[in-house]
Design a protein around this motif. Structure first.
Motif, PDB file in Angstrom:
ATOM      1  N   ARG A  83      15.139  -1.171 -35.103  1.00 19.95           N
ATOM      2  CA  ARG A  83      15.612  -1.130 -36.485  1.00 19.95           C
ATOM      3  C   ARG A  83      16.769  -0.147 -36.644  1.00 19.95           C
ATOM      4  O   ARG A  83      17.528  -0.218 -37.599  1.00 19.95           O
ATOM      5  CB  ARG A  83      14.478  -0.737 -37.425  1.00 19.95           C
ATOM      6  N   LYS A  84      16.876   0.783 -35.702  1.00 20.67           N
ATOM      7  CA  LYS A  84      17.997   1.737 -35.732  1.00 20.67           C
ATOM      8  C   LYS A  84      19.220   1.182 -35.012  1.00 20.67           C
ATOM      9  O   LYS A  84      20.269   1.829 -34.968  1.00 20.67           O
ATOM     10  CB  LYS A  84      17.569   3.064 -35.089  1.00 20.67           C
ATOM     11  N   LEU A  85      19.058   0.001 -34.417  1.00 20.93           N
ATOM     12  CA  LEU A  85      20.131  -0.636 -33.657  1.00 20.93           C
ATOM     13  C   LEU A  85      20.442  -1.995 -34.283  1.00 20.93           C
ATOM     14  O   LEU A  85      19.542  -2.752 -34.610  1.00 20.93           O
ATOM     15  CB  LEU A  85      19.699  -0.852 -32.201  1.00 20.93           C
ATOM     16  N   GLY A  86      21.727  -2.304 -34.433  1.00 21.47           N
ATOM     17  CA  GLY A  86      22.124  -3.638 -34.851  1.00 21.47           C
ATOM     18  C   GLY A  86      22.701  -4.356 -33.646  1.00 21.47           C
ATOM     19  O   GLY A  86      23.584  -3.818 -32.975  1.00 21.47           O
ATOM     20  N   ILE A  87      22.196  -5.548 -33.336  1.00 19.74           N
ATOM     21  CA  ILE A  87      22.598  -6.237 -32.106  1.00 19.74           C
ATOM     22  C   ILE A  87      23.375  -7.502 -32.460  1.00 19.74           C
ATOM     23  O   ILE A  87      22.938  -8.312 -33.264  1.00 19.74           O
ATOM     24  CB  ILE A  87      21.362  -6.570 -31.248  1.00 19.74           C
ATOM     25  N   VAL A  88      24.566  -7.627 -31.855  1.00 22.11           N
ATOM     26  CA  VAL A  88      25.452  -8.763 -32.102  1.00 22.11           C
ATOM     27  C   VAL A  88      25.708  -9.464 -30.775  1.00 22.11           C
ATOM     28  O   VAL A  88      26.107  -8.818 -29.795  1.00 22.11           O
ATOM     29  CB  VAL A  88      26.795  -8.308 -32.711  1.00 22.11           C
ATOM     30  N   PHE A  89      25.472 -10.783 -30.747  1.00 22.58           N
ATOM     31  CA  PHE A  89      25.608 -11.547 -29.515  1.00 22.58           C
ATOM     32  C   PHE A  89      26.864 -12.415 -29.538  1.00 22.58           C
ATOM     33  O   PHE A  89      27.407 -12.727 -30.598  1.00 22.58           O
ATOM     34  CB  PHE A  89      24.394 -12.455 -29.308  1.00 22.58           C
ATOM     35  N   GLN A  90      27.290 -12.850 -28.364  1.00 21.00           N
ATOM     36  CA  GLN A  90      28.460 -13.719 -28.242  1.00 21.00           C
ATOM     37  C   GLN A  90      28.242 -15.056 -28.944  1.00 21.00           C
ATOM     38  O   GLN A  90      29.150 -15.611 -29.556  1.00 21.00           O
ATOM     39  CB  GLN A  90      28.760 -13.936 -26.756  1.00 21.00           C
ATOM     40  N   ASP A  91      27.002 -15.581 -28.871  1.00 16.87           N
ATOM     41  CA  ASP A  91      26.745 -16.926 -29.382  1.00 16.87           C
ATOM     42  C   ASP A  91      26.085 -16.931 -30.763  1.00 16.87           C
ATOM     43  O   ASP A  91      25.434 -17.901 -31.144  1.00 16.87           O
ATOM     44  CB  ASP A  91      25.911 -17.728 -28.380  1.00 16.87           C
ATOM     45  N   PHE A  92      26.241 -15.831 -31.506  1.00 18.46           N
ATOM     46  CA  PHE A  92      25.829 -15.711 -32.914  1.00 18.46           C
ATOM     47  C   PHE A  92      24.312 -15.705 -33.117  1.00 18.46           C
ATOM     48  O   PHE A  92      23.783 -14.903 -33.859  1.00 18.46           O
ATOM     49  CB  PHE A  92      26.455 -16.806 -33.798  1.00 18.46           C
ATOM     50  N   GLN A  93      23.595 -16.661 -32.498  1.00 17.65           N
ATOM     51  CA  GLN A  93      22.133 -16.747 -32.596  1.00 17.65           C
ATOM     52  C   GLN A  93      21.647 -16.811 -34.048  1.00 17.65           C
ATOM     53  O   GLN A  93      20.682 -16.138 -34.429  1.00 17.65           O
ATOM     54  CB  GLN A  93      21.473 -15.601 -31.825  1.00 17.65           C
ATOM     55  N   LEU A  94      22.316 -17.634 -34.854  1.00 22.39           N
ATOM     56  CA  LEU A  94      21.852 -17.889 -36.216  1.00 22.39           C
ATOM     57  C   LEU A  94      20.829 -19.022 -36.196  1.00 22.39           C
ATOM     58  O   LEU A  94      20.859 -19.886 -35.322  1.00 22.39           O
ATOM     59  CB  LEU A  94      23.028 -18.268 -37.115  1.00 22.39           C
ATOM     60  N   LEU A  95      19.941 -19.013 -37.164  1.00 21.65           N
ATOM     61  CA  LEU A  95      18.972 -20.103 -37.309  1.00 21.65           C
ATOM     62  C   LEU A  95      19.695 -21.263 -37.980  1.00 21.65           C
ATOM     63  O   LEU A  95      20.167 -21.149 -39.116  1.00 21.65           O
ATOM     64  CB  LEU A  95      17.784 -19.638 -38.153  1.00 21.65           C
ATOM     65  N   THR A  96      19.799 -22.384 -37.280  1.00 23.68           N
ATOM     66  CA  THR A  96      20.665 -23.475 -37.733  1.00 23.68           C
ATOM     67  C   THR A  96      20.080 -24.289 -38.883  1.00 23.68           C
ATOM     68  O   THR A  96      20.792 -25.051 -39.532  1.00 23.68           O
ATOM     69  CB  THR A  96      20.968 -24.435 -36.564  1.00 23.68           C
ATOM     70  N   ASP A  97      18.780 -24.107 -39.149  1.00 28.48           N
ATOM     71  CA  ASP A  97      18.126 -24.938 -40.164  1.00 28.48           C
ATOM     72  C   ASP A  97      18.071 -24.270 -41.539  1.00 28.48           C
ATOM     73  O   ASP A  97      17.388 -24.754 -42.435  1.00 28.48           O
ATOM     74  CB  ASP A  97      16.707 -25.287 -39.722  1.00 28.48           C
ATOM     75  N   ARG A  98      18.775 -23.154 -41.697  1.00 28.32           N
ATOM     76  CA  ARG A  98      18.727 -22.468 -42.993  1.00 28.32           C
ATOM     77  C   ARG A  98      20.063 -21.824 -43.322  1.00 28.32           C
ATOM     78  O   ARG A  98      20.880 -21.561 -42.435  1.00 28.32           O
ATOM     79  CB  ARG A  98      17.591 -21.449 -43.029  1.00 28.32           C
ATOM     80  N   SER A  99      20.277 -21.564 -44.580  1.00 25.11           N
ATOM     81  CA  SER A  99      21.555 -21.036 -45.066  1.00 25.11           C
ATOM     82  C   SER A  99      21.788 -19.605 -44.595  1.00 25.11           C
ATOM     83  O   SER A  99      20.888 -18.947 -44.053  1.00 25.11           O
ATOM     84  CB  SER A  99      21.579 -21.066 -46.595  1.00 25.11           C
ATOM     85  N   THR A 100      22.994 -19.135 -44.837  1.00 26.86           N
ATOM     86  CA  THR A 100      23.339 -17.747 -44.517  1.00 26.86           C
ATOM     87  C   THR A 100      22.355 -16.780 -45.170  1.00 26.86           C
ATOM     88  O   THR A 100      21.811 -15.880 -44.506  1.00 26.86           O
ATOM     89  CB  THR A 100      24.770 -17.444 -45.006  1.00 26.86           C
ATOM     90  N   ILE A 101      22.126 -16.942 -46.459  1.00 29.32           N
ATOM     91  CA  ILE A 101      21.208 -16.044 -47.167  1.00 29.32           C
ATOM     92  C   ILE A 101      19.810 -16.122 -46.562  1.00 29.32           C
ATOM     93  O   ILE A 101      19.158 -15.086 -46.345  1.00 29.32           O
ATOM     94  CB  ILE A 101      21.171 -16.375 -48.672  1.00 29.32           C
ATOM     95  N   LYS A 102      19.348 -17.328 -46.251  1.00 28.51           N
ATOM     96  CA  LYS A 102      18.007 -17.484 -45.682  1.00 28.51           C
ATOM     97  C   LYS A 102      17.914 -16.878 -44.282  1.00 28.51           C
ATOM     98  O   LYS A 102      16.857 -16.369 -43.879  1.00 28.51           O
ATOM     99  CB  LYS A 102      17.604 -18.957 -45.662  1.00 28.51           C
ATOM    100  N   ASN A 103      19.013 -16.929 -43.501  1.00 28.81           N
ATOM    101  CA  ASN A 103      19.052 -16.247 -42.204  1.00 28.81           C
ATOM    102  C   ASN A 103      18.837 -14.751 -42.384  1.00 28.81           C
ATOM    103  O   ASN A 103      18.054 -14.127 -41.659  1.00 28.81           O
ATOM    104  CB  ASN A 103      20.397 -16.497 -41.512  1.00 28.81           C
ATOM    105  N   LEU A 104      19.544 -14.175 -43.337  1.00 34.34           N
ATOM    106  CA  LEU A 104      19.461 -12.732 -43.562  1.00 34.34           C
ATOM    107  C   LEU A 104      18.103 -12.354 -44.164  1.00 34.34           C
ATOM    108  O   LEU A 104      17.518 -11.325 -43.798  1.00 34.34           O
ATOM    109  CB  LEU A 104      20.605 -12.280 -44.461  1.00 34.34           C
TER     110      LEU A 104
END
Length: 237
Positions: A83-104
């Motif tokens: 929780r003290k670390l924010g991790i960002v990947f090359q391939d985004f790794q977003l959940l494709t079945d939900r909106s931006t807000i729902k991902n967050l």
């Protein structure tokens, strides 16, 4: 450990499936500092980041990250470290079945947030911070690569991390979009969040100067500011 020292690694050994990828490696990271980690494929860049968030074990040496001793950390403590670390990947790794807000929203609920009003407020704040205030309703496939990476960075910022770990965050992006993403990461750094970014992109390192650490022959080398290095040192093998 001094109060603004977020990472202190001394003579660590990192292995991937019994193969030593880093040995006798040392690194410090202070609050608000930006570090590029460069090196050829297989040199240990990604393994270094994975070691920092306990995805890969550190075999020896001493390792302190965001107040945790990684040699003594218990499994139940690892989520609190992350929780003290924010991790960002090359391939985004977003959940494709939900909106931006729902991902967050999913990421916040997974880390213990319960209040709907606080969740909404925090999502609004991070989308504003990454320049995406009006794209919350969009699905990932409706966003460009750069926009998806901005959402991924917004997700990494949700719990106000002390450190952002960005693993080749521009690897799938065109040059102009890459510059925008790295500028965003530098803006985040200027607000006090430290950033470690692995990259093989020579132009990015030149255009947005910061401290450079090189992975080579199982070691980490701090490159003096202004030290010349060649394109080949960053290029894929």
């Amino acid at each position: 450990m001094e109060s603004d020292l977020l990472v202190q690694l001394e003579d660590i050994e990192v292995c991937q499936e019994e193969n030593v990828v880093l040995s006798n490696a040392s690194l410090t990271l202070h609050r608000g500092e930006f570090i590029y980690v460069i090196g050829r494929v297989g040199s240990g860049k990604s393994s270094l980041l994975k070691a920092l968030y306990c995805e890969v074990a550190i075999r020896q040496g001493s390792a302190y990250v965001a107040g945790y001793d990684l040699q003594k950390i218990k499994n139940r403590e690892i989520p609190y470290l992350r929780r003290k670390l924010g991790i960002v990947f090359q391939d985004f790794q977003l959940l494709t079945d939900r909106s931006t807000i729902k991902n967050l929203e999913f990421a916040l609920k997974a880390t213990g947030w319960r209040s709907r009003s606080e969740i909404s407020k925090r999502i609004e704040e991070v989308l504003e911070q990454v320049g995406m205030p009006n794209k919350g309703y969009k699905m990932p496939h409706e966003l460009s690569g750069g926009e998806q990476q901005r959402v991924a960075i917004a997700r990494a910022l949700l719990n106000t991390p002390e450190i952002i770990l960005a693993d080749e965050p521009t690897g799938n992006l065109d040059p102009e979009t890459s510059s925008q993403i790295v500028q965003l990461l530098h803006d985040i750094r200027h607000r006090g969040t430290a950033v470690i970014m692995t990259t093989h992109n020579y132009n990015i390192v030149k255009a947005f100067p910061a401290r450079v650490v090189k992975c080579e022959n199982d070691k980490l080398f701090d490159m003096e500011e202004g030290t010349p290095f060649t394109y080949e040192e960053l290029e894929y093998e």
